[in-house]
Design a protein around this motif. Structure first.
Motif, mmCIF file in Angstrom:
data_model
loop_
_atom_site.group_PDB
_atom_site.id
_atom_site.type_symbol
_atom_site.label_atom_id
_atom_site.label_comp_id
_atom_site.label_asym_id
_atom_site.label_seq_id
_atom_site.Cartn_x
_atom_site.Cartn_y
_atom_site.Cartn_z
ATOM 1 N N GLN A 45 26.751 3.551 91.919
ATOM 2 C CA GLN A 45 25.655 4.515 91.828
ATOM 3 C C GLN A 45 26.164 5.948 91.956
ATOM 4 N N GLU A 46 27.068 6.170 92.885
ATOM 5 C CA GLU A 46 27.628 7.506 93.080
ATOM 6 C C GLU A 46 28.396 7.948 91.836
ATOM 7 N N ALA A 47 29.194 7.056 91.283
ATOM 8 C CA ALA A 47 29.971 7.397 90.088
ATOM 9 C C ALA A 47 29.048 7.699 88.904
ATOM 10 N N LEU A 48 28.014 6.878 88.717
ATOM 11 C CA LEU A 48 27.094 7.110 87.609
ATOM 12 C C LEU A 48 26.279 8.389 87.812
ATOM 13 N N SER A 49 25.954 8.707 89.048
ATOM 14 C CA SER A 49 25.241 9.957 89.333
ATOM 15 C C SER A 49 26.100 11.158 88.962
ATOM 16 N N ARG A 50 27.361 11.090 89.338
ATOM 17 C CA ARG A 50 28.269 12.191 88.997
ATOM 18 C C ARG A 50 28.456 12.296 87.491
ATOM 19 N N TYR A 74 36.243 7.043 81.353
ATOM 20 C CA TYR A 74 35.999 8.184 82.223
ATOM 21 C C TYR A 74 35.121 7.785 83.410
ATOM 22 N N ALA A 75 34.165 6.910 83.174
ATOM 23 C CA ALA A 75 33.313 6.424 84.269
ATOM 24 C C ALA A 75 34.156 5.696 85.309
ATOM 25 N N HIS A 76 35.128 4.893 84.859
ATOM 26 C CA HIS A 76 36.011 4.208 85.801
ATOM 27 C C HIS A 76 36.859 5.208 86.575
ATOM 28 N N THR A 77 37.323 6.240 85.881
ATOM 29 C CA THR A 77 38.112 7.277 86.544
ATOM 30 C C THR A 77 37.280 7.956 87.630
ATOM 31 N N VAL A 78 36.064 8.303 87.309
ATOM 32 C CA VAL A 78 35.168 8.938 88.290
ATOM 33 C C VAL A 78 34.958 7.999 89.474
ATOM 34 N N MET A 79 34.768 6.708 89.207
ATOM 35 C CA MET A 79 34.514 5.745 90.277
ATOM 36 C C MET A 79 35.729 5.616 91.197
ATOM 37 N N VAL A 80 36.928 5.510 90.635
ATOM 38 C CA VAL A 80 38.130 5.368 91.462
ATOM 39 C C VAL A 80 38.355 6.627 92.287
ATOM 40 N N ARG A 81 38.171 7.777 91.683
ATOM 41 C CA ARG A 81 38.349 9.027 92.434
ATOM 42 C C ARG A 81 37.292 9.159 93.528
ATOM 43 N N ALA A 100 48.221 6.775 86.259
ATOM 44 C CA ALA A 100 48.716 8.033 86.816
ATOM 45 C C ALA A 100 47.689 9.149 86.615
ATOM 46 N N GLU A 101 47.053 9.168 85.460
ATOM 47 C CA GLU A 101 46.043 10.192 85.191
ATOM 48 C C GLU A 101 44.845 10.048 86.130
ATOM 49 N N VAL A 102 44.383 8.820 86.320
ATOM 50 C CA VAL A 102 43.237 8.586 87.202
ATOM 51 C C VAL A 102 43.569 8.989 88.639
ATOM 52 N N LEU A 103 44.759 8.624 89.087
ATOM 53 C CA LEU A 103 45.144 8.886 90.470
ATOM 54 C C LEU A 103 45.739 10.282 90.679
#
Length: 180
Positions: A46-51, A74-81, A145-148
């Motif tokens: 929910q937090e990732a989708l809100s962002r 990109y959604a996965h990247t937002v979620m992991v971050r 590496a990009e995500v992290l």
């Protein structure tokens, strides 16, 4: 003015399509990141989708196309971050519980799955994130590496060390469980 409303409707429709197609996959990844804590996984998605939605509404459109090349990734990247940021902010007073509630109306998880989730939960957050991205999400070293926000060499090193830690935690129990 009417054109702005049509653009918003188009953006919203595209975002709803992204959400409906990717939420299940995001949730499964979030469950792994949170070591099987389904409530935290739901909150994380929910937090990732809100962002994502805030970014989606503000983003520039060119010729009817969104500026994010791969919204699902990109959604996965937002979620992991988001997960990593939450882990850094967590109070030292918070203690996760090892007891998972039994899902209603479904069979209990297998012993192997619970053992793996427990071992993942004992790893540091960044180790968990690198293993989920590399082996669950099947991302390349460069994508991870990009995500992290790390170098490829750092991802290789962290992956190797995280796997060694996971093997040490599992010991001989993994071979025994897999043989069943």
């Amino acid at each position: 003015m009417r054109r702005t409303g049509a653009t918003r409707e188009a953006k919203d429709a595209e975002f709803l399509e992204l959400v409906s197609s990717r939420t299940g996959h995001l949730y499964r990844s979030a469950c792994l990141l949170t070591s099987g804590d389904t409530h935290r996984a739901e909150d994380l998605v929910q937090e990732a989708l809100s962002r994502m939605y805030v970014l989606w509404r503000r983003s520039a459109w060119t010729g009817g196309r969104h500026r994010i090349d791969n919204p699902g990734a990109y959604a996965h990247t937002v979620m992991v971050r988001t997960f990593l940021a939450q882990q850094r902010r967590r109070s030292s007073g918070e203690r996760p519980t090892g007891d998972l509630p039994e899902p209603e109306g479904r069979e209990a998880d297998s012993t192997l799955r619970l053992t793996l989730l427990d071992a993942l939960g004992r790893l540091p957050a960044k180790d968990r994130a690198v293993l989920v991205l590399r082996y669950w999400e099947d991302r390349s070293i460069e994508e991870t590496a990009e995500v992290l926000r790390a170098s490829s060499g750092a991802v290789r090193t962290r992956t190797s060390r995280a796997l060694a830690r996971l093997r040490a935690l599992l010991g001989d129990s993994l071979a025994e469980l897999a043989a069943r």
